[in-house]
Write a protein that holds these residues in place. Structure first.
Motif, PDB file in Angstrom:
ATOM      1  N   PHE A  44       0.853  -1.183   0.000  1.00  0.00           N
ATOM      2  CA  PHE A  44       0.000   0.000   0.000  1.00  0.00           C
ATOM      3  C   PHE A  44       0.887   1.230   0.000  1.00  0.00           C
ATOM      4  N   CYS A  45       0.368   2.329  -0.464  1.00  0.00           N
ATOM      5  CA  CYS A  45       1.095   3.595  -0.416  1.00  0.00           C
ATOM      6  C   CYS A  45       1.138   4.083   1.023  1.00  0.00           C
ATOM      7  N   ASP A  46       2.345   4.377   1.503  1.00  0.00           N
ATOM      8  CA  ASP A  46       2.428   4.802   2.902  1.00  0.00           C
ATOM      9  C   ASP A  46       2.076   6.274   3.086  1.00  0.00           C
ATOM     10  N   ALA A  47       1.786   6.958   2.001  1.00  0.00           N
ATOM     11  CA  ALA A  47       1.334   8.344   2.129  1.00  0.00           C
ATOM     12  C   ALA A  47      -0.190   8.447   2.122  1.00  0.00           C
ATOM     13  N   CYS A  48      -0.839   7.714   1.235  1.00  0.00           N
ATOM     14  CA  CYS A  48      -2.299   7.856   1.119  1.00  0.00           C
ATOM     15  C   CYS A  48      -3.071   6.598   1.492  1.00  0.00           C
ATOM     16  N   GLY A  49      -2.377   5.461   1.619  1.00  0.00           N
ATOM     17  CA  GLY A  49      -3.024   4.257   2.111  1.00  0.00           C
ATOM     18  C   GLY A  49      -3.665   3.355   1.079  1.00  0.00           C
ATOM     19  N   THR A  50      -3.670   3.752  -0.182  1.00  0.00           N
ATOM     20  CA  THR A  50      -4.285   2.898  -1.202  1.00  0.00           C
ATOM     21  C   THR A  50      -3.630   1.525  -1.230  1.00  0.00           C
ATOM     22  N   GLN A  51      -4.434   0.480  -1.084  1.00  0.00           N
ATOM     23  CA  GLN A  51      -3.898  -0.879  -1.183  1.00  0.00           C
ATOM     24  C   GLN A  51      -3.690  -1.218  -2.654  1.00  0.00           C
ATOM     25  N   LEU A  52      -2.522  -1.796  -2.947  1.00  0.00           N
ATOM     26  CA  LEU A  52      -2.130  -1.981  -4.343  1.00  0.00           C
ATOM     27  C   LEU A  52      -1.993  -3.439  -4.747  1.00  0.00           C
ATOM     28  N   THR A  53      -1.260  -4.221  -3.971  1.00  0.00           N
ATOM     29  CA  THR A  53      -0.974  -5.594  -4.416  1.00  0.00           C
ATOM     30  C   THR A  53      -1.123  -6.595  -3.292  1.00  0.00           C
ATOM     31  N   PHE A  54      -1.227  -7.849  -3.714  1.00  0.00           N
ATOM     32  CA  PHE A  54      -1.325  -9.004  -2.824  1.00  0.00           C
ATOM     33  C   PHE A  54      -0.392 -10.071  -3.355  1.00  0.00           C
ATOM     34  N   GLU A  55       0.462 -10.588  -2.476  1.00  0.00           N
ATOM     35  CA  GLU A  55       1.349 -11.680  -2.861  1.00  0.00           C
ATOM     36  C   GLU A  55       1.232 -12.797  -1.837  1.00  0.00           C
ATOM     37  N   HIS A  56       1.178 -14.017  -2.341  1.00  0.00           N
ATOM     38  CA  HIS A  56       1.018 -15.187  -1.479  1.00  0.00           C
ATOM     39  C   HIS A  56       2.224 -16.099  -1.663  1.00  0.00           C
ATOM     40  N   ALA A  57       2.801 -16.548  -0.548  1.00  0.00           N
ATOM     41  CA  ALA A  57       4.009 -17.369  -0.615  1.00  0.00           C
ATOM     42  C   ALA A  57       3.786 -18.650  -1.419  1.00  0.00           C
ATOM     43  N   GLY A  58       2.542 -19.118  -1.450  1.00  0.00           N
ATOM     44  CA  GLY A  58       2.261 -20.339  -2.193  1.00  0.00           C
ATOM     45  C   GLY A  58       2.177 -20.136  -3.695  1.00  0.00           C
TER      46      GLY A  58
END
Ligand SMILES: [Zn+2]
Ligand SMILES: [Zn+2]
Length: 143
Positions: free
Chosen positions: A77-91
């Motif tokens: 997520f952007c640490d300035a505005c908080g928009t969540q951007l990506t998801f990564e899964h170890a599997g």
């Protein structure tokens, strides 16, 4: 599988503009996710996602912060505005999930189903006719 391709360029970024990204590959797993983690980490009742091959995604401006939302997954997520951007899964190290609505043109990439509807809020009524899956889609591994 999902072929490498440069025929599907997409761009997006966070609300404040400090973090930008681009994807080049064909999107897959276009889903509205109703899981409680998507809900809490965005503050929204459900979240539209798509996936691309990890090699077909890159940040083009700035760098997001990451958060371990579970033992296996991290979200950026952007640490300035908080928009969540990506998801990564170890599997699934070859894949990356991207929030559809962080795209510059989210209207061009419509979800194909609803996942984790077992966690759907009771005041969300789905009437778009898309398939609903209690957890994830059959072609996605658990977790
Ligand atoms: Zn931002
Ligand atoms: Zn979710």
């Amino acid at each position: 599988m999902h072929e490498q391709s440069t025929s599907h360029p997409r761009t997006g970024g966070c609300h404040c503009g400090r973090v930008r990204f681009s994807t080049t590959g064909a999107a897959f797993q276009e889903s509205n996710c109703h899981c409680s983690i998507c809900r809490r980490t965005t503050g929204a009742p459900f979240v539209a996602w798509f996936s691309v091959r990890r090699s077909e995604f890159r940040f083009t401006l700035g760098q997001p912060r990451s958060y371990a939302s579970s033992a296996q997954a991290k979200r950026s997520f952007c640490d300035a505005c908080g928009t969540q951007l990506t998801f990564e899964h170890a599997g699934f190290p070859e894949e990356i999930g991207v929030t559809t609505c962080s795209l510059d043109d989210p209207a061009a990439l419509s979800p194909k189903d609803h996942i984790w509807v077992g966690s759907r809020l009771p005041w969300i009524r789905l009437c778009d006719g898309l398939p609903e899956f209690t957890q994830e889609r059959e072609d996605a591994a658990p977790g």
